[in-house]
Design a protein around this motif. Structure first.
Motif, PDB file in Angstrom:
ATOM      1  N   ALA A 283      37.856  32.365  42.366  1.00  0.00           N
ATOM      2  CA  ALA A 283      36.737  33.309  42.398  1.00  0.00           C
ATOM      3  C   ALA A 283      37.074  34.550  43.216  1.00  0.00           C
ATOM      4  CB  ALA A 283      35.499  32.619  42.967  1.00  0.00           C
ATOM      5  N   LYS A 284      37.881  34.409  44.261  1.00  0.00           N
ATOM      6  CA  LYS A 284      38.286  35.568  45.053  1.00  0.00           C
ATOM      7  C   LYS A 284      39.116  36.540  44.216  1.00  0.00           C
ATOM      8  CE  LYS A 284      38.266  33.707  49.756  1.00  0.00           C
ATOM      9  NZ  LYS A 284      39.079  33.430  50.967  1.00  0.00           N
ATOM     10  N   GLU A 285      40.063  36.007  43.455  1.00  0.00           N
ATOM     11  CA  GLU A 285      40.896  36.869  42.630  1.00  0.00           C
ATOM     12  C   GLU A 285      40.074  37.570  41.557  1.00  0.00           C
ATOM     13  OE1 GLU A 285      44.761  35.454  41.375  1.00  0.00           O
ATOM     14  OE2 GLU A 285      44.597  33.740  42.715  1.00  0.00           O
ATOM     15  N   GLU A 286      39.140  36.863  40.941  1.00  0.00           N
ATOM     16  CA  GLU A 286      38.302  37.481  39.924  1.00  0.00           C
ATOM     17  C   GLU A 286      37.400  38.558  40.522  1.00  0.00           C
ATOM     18  OE1 GLU A 286      37.987  36.962  36.444  1.00  0.00           O
ATOM     19  OE2 GLU A 286      39.961  36.098  36.797  1.00  0.00           O
ATOM     20  N   LEU A 287      36.827  38.279  41.676  1.00  0.00           N
ATOM     21  CA  LEU A 287      35.960  39.261  42.323  1.00  0.00           C
ATOM     22  C   LEU A 287      36.740  40.491  42.758  1.00  0.00           C
ATOM     23  CD1 LEU A 287      33.183  40.024  43.451  1.00  0.00           C
ATOM     24  CD2 LEU A 287      33.767  38.754  45.528  1.00  0.00           C
ATOM     25  N   GLN A 289      39.516  41.681  41.409  1.00  0.00           N
ATOM     26  CA  GLN A 289      39.867  42.448  40.223  1.00  0.00           C
ATOM     27  C   GLN A 289      38.660  43.204  39.679  1.00  0.00           C
ATOM     28  OE1 GLN A 289      42.797  42.981  39.034  1.00  0.00           O
ATOM     29  NE2 GLN A 289      42.181  44.123  37.217  1.00  0.00           N
ATOM     30  N   THR A 290      37.492  42.609  39.723  1.00  0.00           N
ATOM     31  CA  THR A 290      36.285  43.282  39.250  1.00  0.00           C
ATOM     32  C   THR A 290      35.948  44.494  40.097  1.00  0.00           C
ATOM     33  OG1 THR A 290      35.414  41.190  38.390  1.00  0.00           O
ATOM     34  CG2 THR A 290      33.837  42.961  38.762  1.00  0.00           C
ATOM     35  N   HIS A 294      35.827  48.554  38.977  1.00  0.00           N
ATOM     36  CA  HIS A 294      34.656  49.408  39.205  1.00  0.00           C
ATOM     37  C   HIS A 294      35.022  50.642  40.018  1.00  0.00           C
ATOM     38  CE1 HIS A 294      31.776  45.717  38.699  1.00  0.00           C
ATOM     39  NE2 HIS A 294      32.404  46.046  37.573  1.00  0.00           N
ATOM     40  N   LEU A 295      35.878  50.475  41.009  1.00  0.00           N
ATOM     41  CA  LEU A 295      36.276  51.615  41.838  1.00  0.00           C
ATOM     42  C   LEU A 295      37.118  52.605  41.049  1.00  0.00           C
ATOM     43  CD1 LEU A 295      35.785  52.489  44.718  1.00  0.00           C
ATOM     44  CD2 LEU A 295      37.894  51.334  45.391  1.00  0.00           C
ATOM     45  N   ILE A 296      38.014  52.111  40.219  1.00  0.00           N
ATOM     46  CA  ILE A 296      38.844  52.996  39.385  1.00  0.00           C
ATOM     47  C   ILE A 296      37.972  53.746  38.383  1.00  0.00           C
ATOM     48  CG2 ILE A 296      40.659  53.017  37.637  1.00  0.00           C
ATOM     49  CD1 ILE A 296      42.011  50.743  39.127  1.00  0.00           C
ATOM     50  N   MET A 437      31.471  43.621  32.270  1.00  0.00           N
ATOM     51  CA  MET A 437      31.010  44.594  31.286  1.00  0.00           C
ATOM     52  C   MET A 437      31.440  44.260  29.866  1.00  0.00           C
ATOM     53  SD  MET A 437      31.607  48.057  33.548  1.00  0.00           S
ATOM     54  CE  MET A 437      30.716  49.086  32.373  1.00  0.00           C
ATOM     55  N   CYS A 438      31.677  42.991  29.591  1.00  0.00           N
ATOM     56  CA  CYS A 438      31.958  42.585  28.217  1.00  0.00           C
ATOM     57  C   CYS A 438      30.643  42.272  27.518  1.00  0.00           C
ATOM     58  CB  CYS A 438      32.877  41.367  28.193  1.00  0.00           C
ATOM     59  SG  CYS A 438      32.105  39.865  28.815  1.00  0.00           S
ATOM     60  N   ALA A 439      30.662  42.268  26.192  1.00  0.00           N
ATOM     61  CA  ALA A 439      29.458  41.996  25.417  1.00  0.00           C
ATOM     62  C   ALA A 439      29.048  40.541  25.583  1.00  0.00           C
ATOM     63  CB  ALA A 439      29.691  42.326  23.946  1.00  0.00           C
ATOM     64  N   LEU A 440      27.777  40.323  25.896  1.00  0.00           N
ATOM     65  CA  LEU A 440      27.260  38.967  26.052  1.00  0.00           C
ATOM     66  C   LEU A 440      27.010  38.360  24.689  1.00  0.00           C
ATOM     67  CD1 LEU A 440      24.702  39.310  28.997  1.00  0.00           C
ATOM     68  CD2 LEU A 440      27.001  38.360  29.054  1.00  0.00           C
ATOM     69  N   ASP A 441      27.669  37.251  24.437  1.00  0.00           N
ATOM     70  CA  ASP A 441      27.492  36.550  23.161  1.00  0.00           C
ATOM     71  C   ASP A 441      26.313  35.594  23.308  1.00  0.00           C
ATOM     72  OD1 ASP A 441      27.776  35.627  20.655  1.00  0.00           O
ATOM     73  OD2 ASP A 441      29.614  34.493  21.005  1.00  0.00           O
ATOM     74  N   ILE A 442      25.112  36.157  23.328  1.00  0.00           N
ATOM     75  CA  ILE A 442      23.907  35.365  23.571  1.00  0.00           C
ATOM     76  C   ILE A 442      23.410  34.782  22.251  1.00  0.00           C
ATOM     77  CG2 ILE A 442      21.524  35.423  24.378  1.00  0.00           C
ATOM     78  CD1 ILE A 442      22.302  37.653  26.245  1.00  0.00           C
ATOM     79  N   ASP A 443      23.300  33.495  22.210  1.00  0.00           N
ATOM     80  CA  ASP A 443      22.763  32.816  21.031  1.00  0.00           C
ATOM     81  C   ASP A 443      22.065  31.553  21.515  1.00  0.00           C
ATOM     82  OD1 ASP A 443      22.115  31.890  18.587  1.00  0.00           O
ATOM     83  OD2 ASP A 443      24.152  31.554  17.869  1.00  0.00           O
ATOM     84  N   THR A 444      20.756  31.661  21.723  1.00  0.00           N
ATOM     85  CA  THR A 444      20.013  30.513  22.249  1.00  0.00           C
ATOM     86  C   THR A 444      19.978  29.340  21.278  1.00  0.00           C
ATOM     87  OG1 THR A 444      17.981  31.489  21.372  1.00  0.00           O
ATOM     88  CG2 THR A 444      18.539  31.993  23.658  1.00  0.00           C
ATOM     89  N   ALA A 445      20.145  29.617  19.983  1.00  0.00           N
ATOM     90  CA  ALA A 445      20.126  28.524  19.008  1.00  0.00           C
ATOM     91  C   ALA A 445      21.417  27.717  19.040  1.00  0.00           C
ATOM     92  CB  ALA A 445      19.893  29.072  17.593  1.00  0.00           C
TER      93      ALA A 445
END
Length: 559
Positions: A283-287, A289-290, A294-296, A437-445
């Motif tokens: 989680a540290k590495e992912e945070l 990089q995120t 954002h800063l760039i 900031m990737c597209a959320l693949d939301i599908d509740t069904a």
């Protein structure tokens, strides 16, 4: 096929190039490097081969137009340093086909590291209270992965009160791994290289993420795709302008010291507290990089850069792809292609995606490309410390035994296409993850997937107050002012928990990482503000949806 527990044995020893062996390209000179089995190059042919791959990647895609401002993300590592050197040589007067964009360099200072320390282990200074039994002498390393009572009992300190275990003042730097003296030493190595390059450069401290605006998380509208032949017309127009009025060389800032602002002590403490709150190294590495992305993005938009060029090599892209699959992001969140257009007005390009780490190391060694070593979060970490380290060791071990592993992973990922869906997740204008900031693949069904189960669970938790047959909320209102009064039970029920509001705006991979952060309060304010704004906007749209008048199918057909 790779099988669990299968022993492939030691790789066969490769014969070094014999004295009578010649370069595979020119057939005359003596080879100095062997890239693959049987591919031995001399110094000149290897340089031409390396430069051609870089130029061909830019020329084949034609995304960077003449005169366009491009920000080079330089971390000081081998790949990004080689990328900056390729751009520098491509813009020189001696180049056969000169690059025609306007470059700038950004270096982010303050990369967190755990130099010489075990990840997740903190060094605490124990002191006893007046009138109490003194603590045993020595340094005690206490892991935060287990309960505090168990840790004290494990070290033989169960007889001492918990409030007497206090962190040492140097804990802020030992947890993050870098002291102010080490950061100043890194900047002293970075500045001469940036001044020698001659491009406009920006040295930004990582602590500046706490002063970013919430707009950095919004996907700005992207310009429409250029029609066919627009690139060639832009090149002809640029060359014609060059003949009439030669473009002056971009001068670097005269006073580079004025651009390097030391971060505030409060921001440094907040950054240390944020990363010390994260439980796992993954989680540290992912945070990290995120926050870097954002800063760039903020620096690129503030200075008018429409492209950001990163130095990700083919080996690094293969490792990132497999890591993202292991983290549950899938191919929809990240693809190792040449360009990444998820941010809208700023496009991320990867011109080094055809170079392997072995080729980069050979080129930097033969042609003296300067690099600056900055310890990373996973420096000196064991193989199983994080998913990133484990996947990196797995890919590199396979690459050693099967030299086509990296290229196979990258080529296969280019052929995989995500199945289209109907609904709001199908288009590019759908909801996006708050962090990556990737597209959320939301599908509740689609409750067969883990993300579908979580999405349907959150939608049930945050559903509005049920209505009766007459259209009024069940139960009396908690205030006599009606439904719009402050403190109404109906309105307060729709004010969700802040942590739940942020979690429901994340993709599956970011949700898993945020579980390792006990509280979301240490996050930068721009993330919390954007999450609150999205929640309020969605709540207002839900309130107004019943009042909107939609055209029927007959009216749409007549119009």
């Amino acid at each position: 096929m790779c099988q669990v527990g299968e022993d492939y044995g030691e790789p066969a020893p490769r014969e070094p190039p014999r004295r009578e062996q010649k370069c595979v390209k020119c057939k005359e000179a003596q080879p100095v490097v062997v890239i693959r089995a049987g591919d031995a190059f001399c110094r000149g042919c290897f340089k031409a081969f390396y430069i051609h791959k870089f130029r061909a990647m830019l020329g084949k895609n034609r995304l960077i137009f003449p005169g366009e401002k491009v920000l080079l993300a330089w971390s000081g590592g081998p790949s990004s340093s080689s990328m900056v050197w390729q751009v520098l040589e491509g813009l020189s007067q001696d180049s056969a086909k000169r690059l025609r964009f306007v470059p700038g360099v950004i270096f982010i200072d303050g990369i967190l590291a755990s130099v010489g320390r075990t990840p997740g282990v903190f060094t605490l200074a124990l002191r006893s209270a007046p009138g109490r039994i003194p603590f045993p002498r020595g340094k005690w390393q206490i892991s935060h992965s287990s309960s505090r009572k168990h840790r004290l009992a494990e070290r033989g300190l169960e007889g001492f009160p918990l409030g007497e275990v206090a962190p040492h003042p140097a804990w802020l730097f030992s947890a993050c791994g870098r002291s102010p003296e080490e950061r100043a030493k890194t900047l002293a190595e970075v500045k001469p290289i940036l001044q020698a390059i001659g491009f406009p450069w920006h040295v930004v401290a990582l602590e500046e993420v706490f002063s970013l605006p919430p707009s950095v998380l919004r996907c700005s509208s992207q310009e429409p795709a250029a029609p066919e032949g627009a690139y060639k017309a832009a090149v002809d127009s640029f060359l014609q302008q060059q003949r009439v009025l030669p473009q002056p060389r971009v001068q670097p800032p005269r006073d580079p010291q004025s651009l390097v602002r030391p971060p505030a002590a409060a921001q440094t403490e907040a950054l240390s507290h944020l990363f010390c709150s994260v439980r796992t190294l993954t989680a540290k590495e992912e945070l990290l990089q995120t926050l870097r992305v954002h800063l760039i993005l903020h620096v690129a938009r503030a200075h008018g850069y429409s492209k950001v060029m990163t130095g990700d090599s083919c080996t690094r892209l293969a490792i990132k792809l497999m890591t993202n699959l292991a983290l549950g992001r899938g191919l929809g969140a990240w693809r190792p292609g040449f360009s990444d257009e998820r941010h809208g007005d700023v496009v991320v390009v990867r011109p080094m995606r055809e170079h392997t780490l072995k080729e980069v190391a050979f080129y930097n060694r033969l042609f003296s490309v300067p690099c600056v070593f900055t310890p990373a979060v996973d420096t000196k970490a064991p193989e199983k410390a994080s998913i990133h380290r484990l996947m990196e060791a797995f890919i590199l071990r396979l690459q050693t035994q099967f030299p086509s592993t990296v290229s196979t992973v990258c080529r296969t990922s280019e052929k995989l296409v995500k199945a289209p869906r109907d609904g709001p997740a199908a288009g590019d204008c759908g909801p996006r993850c708050l962090l990556c900031m990737c597209a959320l693949d939301i599908d509740t069904a689609d409750s067969a997937t883990a993300f579908g189960v979580q999405t349907s669970h959150l939608s049930q938790i945050h559903s509005p107050t049920p209505l009766t047959e007459t259209g009024t909320p069940q139960g009396p209102c908690c205030s006599p002012g009606g439904a719009w009064a402050q403190g109404c039970c109906q309105r307060s029920s729709r004010r969700e928990d802040p942590q739940a509001c942020i979690v429901e705006q994340l993709c599956y991979g970011c949700r898993v990482n945020m579980k390792d952060l006990p509280s979301l309060e240490p996050l930068p304010q721009y993330i919390l503000a954007e999450a609150q704004l999205r929640t309020q906007r969605a709540w207002v749209l839900a309130e107004l949806r019943d009042c909107l008048i939609e055209d029927s199918d007959d009216e749409v057909g007549q119009s």
